[in-house]
Scaffold this motif. Sequence first.
Motif, PDB file in Angstrom:
ATOM      1  N   GLU A 248       0.824  -1.205   0.000  1.00  0.00           N
ATOM      2  CA  GLU A 248       0.000   0.000   0.000  1.00  0.00           C
ATOM      3  C   GLU A 248       0.863   1.261   0.000  1.00  0.00           C
ATOM      4  OE1 GLU A 248      -2.949   2.467  -0.478  1.00  0.00           O
ATOM      5  OE2 GLU A 248      -3.113   0.289  -0.622  1.00  0.00           O
ATOM      6  N   ALA A 249       2.000   1.216   0.705  1.00  0.00           N
ATOM      7  CA  ALA A 249       2.908   2.364   0.709  1.00  0.00           C
ATOM      8  C   ALA A 249       3.459   2.625  -0.683  1.00  0.00           C
ATOM      9  CB  ALA A 249       4.053   2.120   1.692  1.00  0.00           C
ATOM     10  N   GLY A 250       3.719   1.557  -1.447  1.00  0.00           N
ATOM     11  CA  GLY A 250       4.196   1.716  -2.816  1.00  0.00           C
ATOM     12  C   GLY A 250       3.151   2.377  -3.701  1.00  0.00           C
ATOM     13  N   ARG A 251       1.909   1.964  -3.548  1.00  0.00           N
ATOM     14  CA  ARG A 251       0.828   2.598  -4.308  1.00  0.00           C
ATOM     15  C   ARG A 251       0.746   4.089  -3.970  1.00  0.00           C
ATOM     16  NH1 ARG A 251      -3.157   0.174  -6.975  1.00  0.00           N
ATOM     17  NH2 ARG A 251      -3.332  -2.096  -7.041  1.00  0.00           N
ATOM     18  N   HIS A 252       0.817   4.403  -2.687  1.00  0.00           N
ATOM     19  CA  HIS A 252       0.715   5.798  -2.247  1.00  0.00           C
ATOM     20  C   HIS A 252       1.868   6.633  -2.801  1.00  0.00           C
ATOM     21  CE1 HIS A 252      -0.266   9.191   0.340  1.00  0.00           C
ATOM     22  NE2 HIS A 252       1.006   9.245   0.689  1.00  0.00           N
ATOM     23  N   GLU A 253       3.061   6.047  -2.854  1.00  0.00           N
ATOM     24  CA  GLU A 253       4.222   6.775  -3.370  1.00  0.00           C
ATOM     25  C   GLU A 253       4.023   7.154  -4.831  1.00  0.00           C
ATOM     26  OE1 GLU A 253       8.250   8.295  -3.840  1.00  0.00           O
ATOM     27  OE2 GLU A 253       6.785   8.156  -2.216  1.00  0.00           O
ATOM     28  N   VAL A 254       3.534   6.223  -5.637  1.00  0.00           N
ATOM     29  CA  VAL A 254       3.306   6.512  -7.056  1.00  0.00           C
ATOM     30  C   VAL A 254       2.238   7.596  -7.210  1.00  0.00           C
ATOM     31  CG1 VAL A 254       2.448   5.571  -9.242  1.00  0.00           C
ATOM     32  CG2 VAL A 254       4.073   4.261  -7.872  1.00  0.00           C
ATOM     33  N   ARG A 255       1.177   7.485  -6.433  1.00  0.00           N
ATOM     34  CA  ARG A 255       0.135   8.511  -6.501  1.00  0.00           C
ATOM     35  C   ARG A 255       0.705   9.881  -6.151  1.00  0.00           C
ATOM     36  NH1 ARG A 255      -3.101   4.896  -2.789  1.00  0.00           N
ATOM     37  NH2 ARG A 255      -4.069   3.323  -4.151  1.00  0.00           N
ATOM     38  N   LEU A 258       3.248  11.026  -9.148  1.00  0.00           N
ATOM     39  CA  LEU A 258       2.650  11.287 -10.458  1.00  0.00           C
ATOM     40  C   LEU A 258       1.545  12.327 -10.404  1.00  0.00           C
ATOM     41  CD1 LEU A 258       2.554   7.793 -12.200  1.00  0.00           C
ATOM     42  CD2 LEU A 258       4.362   9.519 -12.155  1.00  0.00           C
ATOM     43  N   ASP A 259       0.784  12.341  -9.336  1.00  0.00           N
ATOM     44  CA  ASP A 259      -0.277  13.339  -9.229  1.00  0.00           C
ATOM     45  C   ASP A 259       0.290  14.732  -8.977  1.00  0.00           C
ATOM     46  OD1 ASP A 259      -2.108  11.387  -9.645  1.00  0.00           O
ATOM     47  OD2 ASP A 259      -2.720  11.196  -7.550  1.00  0.00           O
ATOM     48  N   PRO A 264       0.107  16.539 -18.212  1.00  0.00           N
ATOM     49  CA  PRO A 264      -0.317  15.164 -18.511  1.00  0.00           C
ATOM     50  C   PRO A 264       0.671  14.417 -19.391  1.00  0.00           C
ATOM     51  CG  PRO A 264      -2.165  16.677 -18.731  1.00  0.00           C
ATOM     52  CD  PRO A 264      -0.935  17.537 -18.554  1.00  0.00           C
ATOM     53  N   SER A 265       1.397  15.148 -20.245  1.00  0.00           N
ATOM     54  CA  SER A 265       2.327  14.482 -21.164  1.00  0.00           C
ATOM     55  C   SER A 265       3.427  13.773 -20.431  1.00  0.00           C
ATOM     56  CB  SER A 265       2.939  15.518 -22.118  1.00  0.00           C
ATOM     57  OG  SER A 265       3.690  16.486 -21.406  1.00  0.00           O
ATOM     58  N   GLN A 266       3.665  14.133 -19.156  1.00  0.00           N
ATOM     59  CA  GLN A 266       4.708  13.465 -18.404  1.00  0.00           C
ATOM     60  C   GLN A 266       4.290  12.082 -17.954  1.00  0.00           C
ATOM     61  OE1 GLN A 266       5.258  16.957 -15.629  1.00  0.00           O
ATOM     62  NE2 GLN A 266       7.367  16.410 -15.901  1.00  0.00           N
ATOM     63  N   LEU A 267       3.031  11.734 -18.154  1.00  0.00           N
ATOM     64  CA  LEU A 267       2.534  10.452 -17.667  1.00  0.00           C
ATOM     65  C   LEU A 267       2.322   9.435 -18.775  1.00  0.00           C
ATOM     66  CD1 LEU A 267      -0.230  11.720 -15.229  1.00  0.00           C
ATOM     67  CD2 LEU A 267       2.194  11.403 -14.775  1.00  0.00           C
ATOM     68  N   ASP A 268       2.494   9.841 -20.043  1.00  0.00           N
ATOM     69  CA  ASP A 268       2.013   8.965 -21.112  1.00  0.00           C
ATOM     70  C   ASP A 268       3.070   8.068 -21.719  1.00  0.00           C
ATOM     71  OD1 ASP A 268       3.524  10.714 -22.585  1.00  0.00           O
ATOM     72  OD2 ASP A 268       1.837  11.706 -23.592  1.00  0.00           O
ATOM     73  N   ASP A 269       4.296   8.075 -21.178  1.00  0.00           N
ATOM     74  CA  ASP A 269       5.345   7.215 -21.715  1.00  0.00           C
ATOM     75  C   ASP A 269       5.461   5.943 -20.885  1.00  0.00           C
ATOM     76  OD1 ASP A 269       7.499   9.926 -22.725  1.00  0.00           O
ATOM     77  OD2 ASP A 269       5.886   8.899 -23.799  1.00  0.00           O
TER      78      ASP A 269
END
Length: 272
Positions: A248-255, A258-259, A264-269
């Motif tokens: 769950e900590a890993g999920r939170h870190e990505v959120r 990235l958020d 938005p273009s930084q997320l599409d690769d």
Amino acid sequence: MLAGGGTRGAVQVGMLSELVDRGIRADRVYGTSVGAVNACAYAGEPTVDGMKRLEQVWENLRPDDVFPRNLGHGPWLFFQQRQSVYANSGLRKVLESGLSIDRIEDATIPVELVATSLLDGGERWLSNGPIVDAALASAAIPGVFPPVLINDEPMIDGGVVNNVPISRAIAAGATKIYVLLCGPTRNTPRIGKRPIESVVSAFFTSVHSRFAREMQQLPKGVELIVFSGGERPIDDFRDFGASPEMVEAGRHEVRSVLDGFSKPSQLDDGLN
């Protein structure tokens, strides 16, 4: 790119799951040590269902599944005349039951694993052959697991020479690299209370130093997105008890990372 980090590898599983949920998919995957284990699972089945299965494997692991004890278990085992404290039969069984492919070249996403040669101390990149053997070689923690023979060459943990192989991805032409760590981005060495603790602290300081240098020497035009694995210390390297928490900590870190991007273009690769 998945770095090493022992039982803290559970945090990478949460990171991968969140990335897959967001539709972010790798063009190529690089893995070291426990990161090699997770890389094999992800590259073989980079789907929501595949990540759910990987989460279940981690959350159900028990110490004896990976580090099987014998009747004479104890600290003195580290001083016996033997190659390693544990056999890798437990980890082999986990890999054989958990991975969806038999050979590296059969992966849905190309994957490369790094191991350390005991012939010359150099890094070896494994991109074909039996996937379980390659993962065992990359994750063969010195003294904990025995070396693994790959093409008659004894190999141990890839983290010894290249724990976060940024340079490998750059050499392959990557311009956006996602780095999934199992610990903090900055290493803070511990002052050991016992000689073995000082040795372990020195090892991890050495392992982290190459990553720090490569971060400072990042070529122009290469974007690095780093997910920290947090700073929760695990005193017992056999302890899988915090795996659900770390997923769950890993999920939170990505959120969180990235958020925080505004474009938005930084997320599409893809993810490397």
